[in-house]
Design a protein around this motif. Structure first.
Motif, PDB file in Angstrom:
ATOM      1  N   GLY A 283       0.809  -1.210   0.000  1.00 16.37           N
ATOM      2  CA  GLY A 283       0.000   0.000   0.000  1.00 16.37           C
ATOM      3  C   GLY A 283       0.839   1.256   0.000  1.00 16.37           C
ATOM      4  N   VAL A 284       0.180   2.358  -0.271  1.00 14.06           N
ATOM      5  CA  VAL A 284       0.814   3.673  -0.245  1.00 14.06           C
ATOM      6  C   VAL A 284       0.018   4.576   0.694  1.00 14.06           C
ATOM      7  N   PRO A 285       0.618   5.606   1.239  1.00 15.41           N
ATOM      8  CA  PRO A 285       2.013   5.957   1.077  1.00 15.41           C
ATOM      9  C   PRO A 285       2.919   4.992   1.840  1.00 15.41           C
ATOM     10  N   ALA A 286       4.102   4.827   1.307  1.00 12.20           N
ATOM     11  CA  ALA A 286       5.148   4.059   1.972  1.00 12.20           C
ATOM     12  C   ALA A 286       6.429   4.876   1.878  1.00 12.20           C
ATOM     13  N   PHE A 287       7.230   4.793   2.919  1.00 13.02           N
ATOM     14  CA  PHE A 287       8.436   5.610   3.011  1.00 13.02           C
ATOM     15  C   PHE A 287       9.665   4.739   3.195  1.00 13.02           C
ATOM     16  N   LEU A 288      10.764   5.164   2.612  1.00 14.43           N
ATOM     17  CA  LEU A 288      12.094   4.640   2.924  1.00 14.43           C
ATOM     18  C   LEU A 288      12.864   5.811   3.519  1.00 14.43           C
ATOM     19  N   ILE A 289      13.273   5.649   4.767  1.00 14.66           N
ATOM     20  CA  ILE A 289      13.978   6.720   5.466  1.00 14.66           C
ATOM     21  C   ILE A 289      15.252   6.134   6.057  1.00 14.66           C
ATOM     22  N   GLY A 290      16.365   6.465   5.448  1.00 15.38           N
ATOM     23  CA  GLY A 290      17.635   5.968   5.965  1.00 15.38           C
ATOM     24  C   GLY A 290      17.690   4.463   6.119  1.00 15.38           C
ATOM     25  N   GLY A 291      17.110   3.740   5.181  1.00 19.22           N
ATOM     26  CA  GLY A 291      17.127   2.284   5.241  1.00 19.22           C
ATOM     27  C   GLY A 291      15.981   1.656   6.007  1.00 19.22           C
ATOM     28  N   GLU A 292      15.174   2.457   6.661  1.00 16.26           N
ATOM     29  CA  GLU A 292      14.013   1.964   7.411  1.00 16.26           C
ATOM     30  C   GLU A 292      12.760   2.141   6.554  1.00 16.26           C
ATOM     31  N   VAL A 293      11.797   1.252   6.718  1.00 20.74           N
ATOM     32  CA  VAL A 293      10.543   1.303   5.976  1.00 20.74           C
ATOM     33  C   VAL A 293       9.421   1.750   6.918  1.00 20.74           C
ATOM     34  N   VAL A 294       8.601   2.678   6.430  1.00 22.10           N
ATOM     35  CA  VAL A 294       7.391   3.088   7.142  1.00 22.10           C
ATOM     36  C   VAL A 294       6.236   2.912   6.169  1.00 22.10           C
ATOM     37  N   ILE A 295       5.262   2.102   6.571  1.00 26.74           N
ATOM     38  CA  ILE A 295       4.095   1.879   5.723  1.00 26.74           C
ATOM     39  C   ILE A 295       2.942   2.673   6.313  1.00 26.74           C
ATOM     40  N   GLY A 296       2.363   3.524   5.490  1.00 25.22           N
ATOM     41  CA  GLY A 296       1.290   4.405   5.961  1.00 25.22           C
ATOM     42  C   GLY A 296       1.864   5.735   6.420  1.00 25.22           C
ATOM     43  N   PHE A 297       0.986   6.683   6.635  1.00 25.27           N
ATOM     44  CA  PHE A 297       1.391   8.035   7.024  1.00 25.27           C
ATOM     45  C   PHE A 297       1.445   8.111   8.546  1.00 25.27           C
ATOM     46  N   ASP A 298       2.568   7.720   9.109  1.00 26.21           N
ATOM     47  CA  ASP A 298       2.794   7.697  10.554  1.00 26.21           C
ATOM     48  C   ASP A 298       3.725   8.854  10.917  1.00 26.21           C
ATOM     49  N   ARG A 299       3.125  10.019  11.210  1.00 27.40           N
ATOM     50  CA  ARG A 299       3.903  11.236  11.490  1.00 27.40           C
ATOM     51  C   ARG A 299       4.959  11.009  12.566  1.00 27.40           C
ATOM     52  N   LYS A 300       4.542  10.393  13.662  1.00 25.67           N
ATOM     53  CA  LYS A 300       5.439  10.206  14.804  1.00 25.67           C
ATOM     54  C   LYS A 300       6.657   9.370  14.409  1.00 25.67           C
ATOM     55  N   ARG A 301       6.428   8.276  13.706  1.00 28.04           N
ATOM     56  CA  ARG A 301       7.532   7.396  13.303  1.00 28.04           C
ATOM     57  C   ARG A 301       8.461   8.099  12.311  1.00 28.04           C
ATOM     58  N   ILE A 302       7.898   8.868  11.392  1.00 26.33           N
ATOM     59  CA  ILE A 302       8.701   9.605  10.416  1.00 26.33           C
ATOM     60  C   ILE A 302       9.608  10.602  11.127  1.00 26.33           C
ATOM     61  N   GLU A 303       9.034  11.385  12.045  1.00 28.70           N
ATOM     62  CA  GLU A 303       9.835  12.365  12.782  1.00 28.70           C
ATOM     63  C   GLU A 303      10.901  11.679  13.629  1.00 28.70           C
ATOM     64  N   GLU A 304      10.551  10.548  14.227  1.00 32.04           N
ATOM     65  CA  GLU A 304      11.506   9.792  15.035  1.00 32.04           C
ATOM     66  C   GLU A 304      12.690   9.319  14.189  1.00 32.04           C
ATOM     67  N   LEU A 305      12.410   8.780  13.023  1.00 33.20           N
ATOM     68  CA  LEU A 305      13.483   8.303  12.152  1.00 33.20           C
ATOM     69  C   LEU A 305      14.374   9.440  11.669  1.00 33.20           C
ATOM     70  N   LEU A 306      13.781  10.601  11.446  1.00 37.00           N
ATOM     71  CA  LEU A 306      14.555  11.727  10.944  1.00 37.00           C
ATOM     72  C   LEU A 306      15.381  12.405  12.029  1.00 37.00           C
ATOM     73  N   SER A 307      15.066  12.158  13.297  1.00 42.04           N
ATOM     74  CA  SER A 307      15.801  12.808  14.384  1.00 42.04           C
ATOM     75  C   SER A 307      16.904  11.927  14.952  1.00 42.04           C
ATOM     76  N   HIS A 308      17.089  10.719  14.413  1.00 44.56           N
ATOM     77  CA  HIS A 308      18.108   9.799  14.903  1.00 44.56           C
ATOM     78  C   HIS A 308      18.916   9.219  13.745  1.00 44.56           C
ATOM     79  N   ASP A 309      20.170   8.918  14.038  1.00 46.33           N
ATOM     80  CA  ASP A 309      21.029   8.215  13.093  1.00 46.33           C
ATOM     81  C   ASP A 309      21.223   6.794  13.604  1.00 46.33           C
ATOM     82  N   GLN A 310      21.484   5.892  12.694  1.00 47.33           N
ATOM     83  CA  GLN A 310      21.754   4.514  13.071  1.00 47.33           C
ATOM     84  C   GLN A 310      23.213   4.219  12.759  1.00 47.33           C
TER      85      GLN A 310
END
Length: 112
Positions: A51-78
């Motif tokens: 399904g969409v939207p789906a995100f790839l953020i720094g190697g992590e996958v987010v399925i659906g529009f999850d604001r909290k998870r997106i912001e969390e991934l963008l504020s941390h490095d792995q």
């Protein structure tokens, strides 16, 4: 900042909301419209995403529009522990940090 890829379709209202959110936060992103881009559809299929939207953020996958998870991934490095390979999440933009791996106890420095 981590590279953000968003998979979309033109008729998806959640995709529009997600893009508006990224724009409002001044987060640069690459959009891949799966209705027009066969490679994007194949990539989504390989990632086992249906399904969409789906995100790839720094190697992590987010399925659906999850604001909290997106912001969390963008504020941390792995980073990986140099000794055992464990993945550690560290706050972004903090400069040089002294880190102790919780898995093996190895101490090392890294820059975020």
């Amino acid at each position: 900042m981590k590279h953000v890829v968003i998979f979309t379709t033109p008729t998806c209202p959640h995709c529009r909301s997600a893009k508006d959110f990224l724009k409002s936060k001044s987060i640069p992103y690459t959009e891949k419209d799966i209705t027009m881009d066969a490679e994007a559809r194949t990539e989504l299929f390989r990632l086992n995403i249906e399904g969409v939207p789906a995100f790839l953020i720094g190697g992590e996958v987010v399925i659906g529009f999850d604001r909290k998870r997106i912001e969390e991934l963008l504020s941390h490095d792995q980073v990986k522990c140099r000794k055992c390979g464990a993945k550690l999440r560290l706050p972004s933009g903090k400069g040089t940090l002294k880190v102790t791996c919780p898995k093996c106890g190895d101490r090392f420095q890294t820059t975020t």
